[in-house]
Design an enzyme around this catalytic site. Structure first.
Site, PDB file in Angstrom:
ATOM      1  N   ARG A 118      60.575  30.895  54.366  1.00  0.00           N
ATOM      2  CA  ARG A 118      60.752  29.851  53.342  1.00  0.00           C
ATOM      3  C   ARG A 118      60.322  30.265  51.938  1.00  0.00           C
ATOM      4  NH1 ARG A 118      58.849  26.659  57.741  1.00  0.00           N
ATOM      5  NH2 ARG A 118      60.657  25.754  58.784  1.00  0.00           N
ATOM      6  N   LYS A 140      69.780  33.194  40.154  1.00  0.00           N
ATOM      7  CA  LYS A 140      70.880  32.888  41.078  1.00  0.00           C
ATOM      8  C   LYS A 140      70.927  33.985  42.138  1.00  0.00           C
ATOM      9  CE  LYS A 140      74.095  30.133  38.366  1.00  0.00           C
ATOM     10  NZ  LYS A 140      75.447  30.050  37.774  1.00  0.00           N
ATOM     11  N   GLU A 182      80.040  41.347  30.576  1.00  0.00           N
ATOM     12  CA  GLU A 182      79.023  40.282  30.507  1.00  0.00           C
ATOM     13  C   GLU A 182      78.291  40.326  29.167  1.00  0.00           C
ATOM     14  OE1 GLU A 182      79.050  37.976  32.781  1.00  0.00           O
ATOM     15  OE2 GLU A 182      79.285  38.799  34.802  1.00  0.00           O
ATOM     16  N   LYS A 224      70.322  34.950  27.734  1.00  0.00           N
ATOM     17  CA  LYS A 224      70.299  34.373  29.078  1.00  0.00           C
ATOM     18  C   LYS A 224      68.980  33.659  29.337  1.00  0.00           C
ATOM     19  CE  LYS A 224      71.600  34.586  33.777  1.00  0.00           C
ATOM     20  NZ  LYS A 224      72.315  35.223  34.852  1.00  0.00           N
ATOM     21  N   GLU A 234      71.611  24.684  36.380  1.00  0.00           N
ATOM     22  CA  GLU A 234      72.984  24.428  35.944  1.00  0.00           C
ATOM     23  C   GLU A 234      73.397  22.960  36.091  1.00  0.00           C
ATOM     24  OE1 GLU A 234      75.619  27.834  36.653  1.00  0.00           O
ATOM     25  OE2 GLU A 234      77.258  26.404  36.873  1.00  0.00           O
ATOM     26  N   ARG A 238      73.966  25.509  31.294  1.00  0.00           N
ATOM     27  CA  ARG A 238      73.985  26.843  31.891  1.00  0.00           C
ATOM     28  C   ARG A 238      75.399  27.240  32.314  1.00  0.00           C
ATOM     29  NH1 ARG A 238      69.942  29.911  36.228  1.00  0.00           N
ATOM     30  NH2 ARG A 238      71.322  31.710  36.494  1.00  0.00           N
ATOM     31  N   ASN A 242      79.288  30.933  32.633  1.00  0.00           N
ATOM     32  CA  ASN A 242      80.408  31.241  33.531  1.00  0.00           C
ATOM     33  C   ASN A 242      81.732  31.375  32.796  1.00  0.00           C
ATOM     34  OD1 ASN A 242      78.969  31.333  35.962  1.00  0.00           O
ATOM     35  ND2 ASN A 242      78.830  29.105  35.963  1.00  0.00           N
ATOM     36  N   HIS A 245      84.666  33.025  34.520  1.00  0.00           N
ATOM     37  CA  HIS A 245      84.342  33.198  35.938  1.00  0.00           C
ATOM     38  C   HIS A 245      85.231  32.381  36.871  1.00  0.00           C
ATOM     39  CE1 HIS A 245      80.958  35.296  34.241  1.00  0.00           C
ATOM     40  NE2 HIS A 245      80.364  35.487  35.405  1.00  0.00           N
ATOM     41  N   HIS A 249      86.448  34.788  39.493  1.00  0.00           N
ATOM     42  CA  HIS A 249      86.100  34.701  40.921  1.00  0.00           C
ATOM     43  C   HIS A 249      87.366  34.584  41.767  1.00  0.00           C
ATOM     44  CE1 HIS A 249      81.645  33.284  40.316  1.00  0.00           C
ATOM     45  NE2 HIS A 249      81.808  34.571  40.120  1.00  0.00           N
ATOM     46  N   HIS A 262      83.418  42.898  39.579  1.00  0.00           N
ATOM     47  CA  HIS A 262      83.093  41.575  39.028  1.00  0.00           C
ATOM     48  C   HIS A 262      83.319  41.552  37.507  1.00  0.00           C
ATOM     49  CE1 HIS A 262      81.080  37.736  38.535  1.00  0.00           C
ATOM     50  NE2 HIS A 262      80.288  38.271  37.631  1.00  0.00           N
TER      51      HIS A 262
HETATM   52  P1  NAD Z   1      77.033  46.576  42.235  1.00  0.00           P
HETATM   53  O1  NAD Z   1      75.745  46.020  42.598  1.00  0.00           O
HETATM   54  O2  NAD Z   1      78.083  46.696  43.268  1.00  0.00           O
HETATM   55  O3  NAD Z   1      76.794  47.999  41.561  1.00  0.00           O
HETATM   56  C1  NAD Z   1      77.893  48.744  41.114  1.00  0.00           C
HETATM   57  C2  NAD Z   1      77.912  50.171  41.688  1.00  0.00           C
HETATM   58  O4  NAD Z   1      76.982  50.990  40.960  1.00  0.00           O
HETATM   59  C3  NAD Z   1      77.509  50.254  43.148  1.00  0.00           C
HETATM   60  O5  NAD Z   1      78.287  51.240  43.779  1.00  0.00           O
HETATM   61  C4  NAD Z   1      76.044  50.713  43.051  1.00  0.00           C
HETATM   62  O6  NAD Z   1      75.591  51.367  44.212  1.00  0.00           O
HETATM   63  C5  NAD Z   1      76.103  51.661  41.891  1.00  0.00           C
HETATM   64  N1  NAD Z   1      74.881  51.883  41.146  1.00  0.00           N
HETATM   65  C6  NAD Z   1      73.911  50.978  40.872  1.00  0.00           C
HETATM   66  N2  NAD Z   1      73.041  51.514  40.003  1.00  0.00           N
HETATM   67  C7  NAD Z   1      73.451  52.777  39.752  1.00  0.00           C
HETATM   68  C8  NAD Z   1      72.962  53.823  38.917  1.00  0.00           C
HETATM   69  N3  NAD Z   1      71.929  53.648  38.106  1.00  0.00           N
HETATM   70  N4  NAD Z   1      73.621  55.007  38.925  1.00  0.00           N
HETATM   71  C9  NAD Z   1      74.731  55.174  39.703  1.00  0.00           C
HETATM   72  N5  NAD Z   1      75.260  54.216  40.472  1.00  0.00           N
HETATM   73  C10 NAD Z   1      74.616  53.028  40.489  1.00  0.00           C
HETATM   74  O7  NAD Z   1      77.714  45.736  41.032  1.00  0.00           O
HETATM   75  P2  NAD Z   1      77.117  45.030  39.742  1.00  0.00           P
HETATM   76  O8  NAD Z   1      78.205  45.056  38.749  1.00  0.00           O
HETATM   77  O9  NAD Z   1      75.794  45.577  39.374  1.00  0.00           O
HETATM   78  O10 NAD Z   1      76.886  43.534  40.230  1.00  0.00           O
HETATM   79  C11 NAD Z   1      77.969  42.714  40.614  1.00  0.00           C
HETATM   80  C12 NAD Z   1      77.439  41.604  41.470  1.00  0.00           C
HETATM   81  O11 NAD Z   1      76.541  40.812  40.712  1.00  0.00           O
HETATM   82  C13 NAD Z   1      78.523  40.667  41.963  1.00  0.00           C
HETATM   83  O12 NAD Z   1      78.314  40.407  43.320  1.00  0.00           O
HETATM   84  C14 NAD Z   1      78.314  39.404  41.148  1.00  0.00           C
HETATM   85  O13 NAD Z   1      78.698  38.248  41.822  1.00  0.00           O
HETATM   86  C15 NAD Z   1      76.835  39.444  40.924  1.00  0.00           C
HETATM   87  N6  NAD Z   1      76.393  38.690  39.754  1.00  0.00           N
HETATM   88  C16 NAD Z   1      75.361  37.829  39.915  1.00  0.00           C
HETATM   89  C17 NAD Z   1      74.875  37.130  38.836  1.00  0.00           C
HETATM   90  C18 NAD Z   1      73.678  36.244  38.996  1.00  0.00           C
HETATM   91  O14 NAD Z   1      73.368  35.490  38.060  1.00  0.00           O
HETATM   92  N7  NAD Z   1      72.983  36.313  40.110  1.00  0.00           N
HETATM   93  C19 NAD Z   1      75.441  37.316  37.566  1.00  0.00           C
HETATM   94  C20 NAD Z   1      76.501  38.203  37.436  1.00  0.00           C
HETATM   95  C21 NAD Z   1      76.957  38.902  38.535  1.00  0.00           C
HETATM   96  N1  GLY Z   2      75.938  34.493  35.721  1.00  0.00           N
HETATM   97  C1  GLY Z   2      75.907  33.077  35.550  1.00  0.00           C
HETATM   98  C2  GLY Z   2      74.548  32.482  35.611  1.00  0.00           C
HETATM   99  O1  GLY Z   2      73.557  33.147  35.811  1.00  0.00           O
HETATM  100  O2  GLY Z   2      74.418  31.299  35.466  1.00  0.00           O
END
Ligand code: NAD
Ligand code: GLY
Length: 362
Positions: A118, A140, A182, A224, A234, A238, A242, A245, A249, A262
């Site tokens: 939890r 998130k 972003e 942010k 949100e 907030r 998006n 998005h 998405h 993404h």
């Molecule tokens: P990812 O986590 O898939 O990373 C991209 C690639 O880069 C992967 O292959 C990873 O292994 C590689 N990598 C990571 N760091 C590296 C480094 N320093 N050197 C070499 N390779 C490296 O993708 P992302 O773009 O980082 O994240 C996308 C995800 O984030 C999506 O699932 C999206 O929904 C989520 N997201 C979440 C929020 C949130 O607020 N929580 C906001 C935006 C996106």
């Molecule tokens: N990436 C959208 C949020 O964090 O609200």
């Protein structure tokens, strides 16, 4: 080093930004609650940065979980691997999970931390540009389902975000560009001066100029942090984070997770949002075209893949902003001013959905 703060009362936390921070144990140590620490990373990032993070943890009983790499693995099944490892290790409620990697690792580790016994301590060490400017901040967390992206999750804040900008030196170029989507988003929704700066500094960002990257990360995290502090869960504003998005998405889900990154899907989605804003009379055509030019200058897609309008609408109906099947969109009233609107005219939406490369062009 720059240090910012996400102001959330007794859950406030720091964001540290700088080159070489993976050697700064002093920034990490105050946020650990016991000897039990588990680093969650993936098979790509582990060989690059795991040893540095382990070194920072010194005397702690450090364990690691190395997950498969890729958006297609952002699932409940993968999160269960983390739960099972923590149980095998006998980790208790005072343990700390550290997410080392991009947004996929950050979102899954955060969700595991939110739900294991939890809720346990959680630290973000983001290593992609996208995760450094967006996903590691704001709490998130979650996973995808076949019918919808990020549909299962929780709001759960980290104790600290540690951004070592030097990790960007190993990031593939396509991932760097995805992160820039972003970054551009913050200019489009809330910061016209930053948008001007991005226009002038895009070439420097693309050649990984250290000071340009650090500035872009710092401004993005500040934007942010301010929005999250004002509306953590949100309930209102907030949602402007998006921008693009709802379309994005739908692209990611319809194409199959991992096919479009993404950030790439968000880039095309932001051009679609600008196009729709113009067609609705909210935004001048020249401004929509300027938004498209900035996104193109980062080497990002400015048109969606060839999905039918029906496919778009089917996936967009799953959007978390939709209320009982009624779509709501983040739109632009100016470059630097976003609004959320429902009741969008179906024929204008259909024009945007079928415009393809003619988006935002008169
Ligand atoms: P990812 O986590 O898939 O990373 C991209 C690639 O880069 C992967 O292959 C990873 O292994 C590689 N990598 C990571 N760091 C590296 C480094 N320093 N050197 C070499 N390779 C490296 O993708 P992302 O773009 O980082 O994240 C996308 C995800 O984030 C999506 O699932 C999206 O929904 C989520 N997201 C979440 C929020 C949130 O607020 N929580 C906001 C935006 C996106
Ligand atoms: N990436 C959208 C949020 O964090 O609200």
């Amino acid at each position: 080093m720059e240090s910012l703060k996400v102001e959330l009362g007794d859950r406030s936390y720091p964001i540290h930004i700088g080159a070489g921070l993976l050697a700064r144990a002093d920034l990490l140590q105050p946020h650990l609650r016991s000897e039990q620490v588990c680093i969650v990373t993936n098979e790509t990032v582990a060989p690059l940065y795991l040893a540095q993070v382990e070194n920072m943890l010194g005397k702690h009983k450090v364990s690691t979980v190395i997950l498969p790499d890729g958006e297609q693995h952002k699932t409940l099944e993968t999160v269960s691997v983390i739960f099972d490892r923590l149980l095998e290790l006998g980790f208790s409620r005072s343990c700390t999970l550290i997410a080392l990697g991009g947004g996929v690792i950050g979102d899954m580790t955060g969700f595991a931390a939110a739900t294991y016994q939890r809720g346990v301590n959680f630290i973000q060490i983001p290593t992609t540009l996208l995760s450094q400017v967006d996903s590691s901040v704001g709490g998130k967390t979650g996973v995808n389902r076949p019918l919808g992206k990020n549909m299962v999750g929780a709001f759960y804040q980290p104790r600290c975000v540690l951004i070592d900008t030097a990790t960007l030196n190993t990031l593939p170029e396509r991932e760097l560009k995805a992160g820039l989507a972003e970054v551009i988003k913050y200019g489009l929704i809330n910061n016209p001066a930053f948008l001007d700066w991005l226009e002038q500094n895009m070439a420097a960002l693309l050649r990984r100029d250290a000071s340009a990257l650090t500035k872009s990360i710092t401004v993005s995290c500040q934007e942010k942090a301010t929005i999250v502090a004002a509306d953590e869960t949100e309930a209102g504003m907030r949602a402007i984070l998006n921008l693009g998005h709802t379309f994005g998405h739908a692209i990611e889900t319809a194409m199959g997770y991992g096919e479009w990154l993404h950030g790439e899907a968000v880039a095309a989605g932001m051009v679609m949002a600008a196009d729709l804003s113009w067609r609705m009379g909210l935004l001048q055509q020249e401004q929509a075209a300027r938004a498209k030019r900035i996104i193109a200058s980062a080497g990002l897609p400015v048109a969606p893949p060839a999905l039918t309008p029906e496919t778009f609408v089917r996936y967009m109906a799953k959007d978390k902003k939709a209320d009982q099947g009624k779509l709501r969109f983040v739109l632009l009233e100016a470059l630097g001013k976003a609004v959320v609107k429902g009741g969008v005219d179906g024929s204008l939406l259909a024009t945007t959905l079928s415009a393809g490369p003619r988006l935002a062009a008169s």
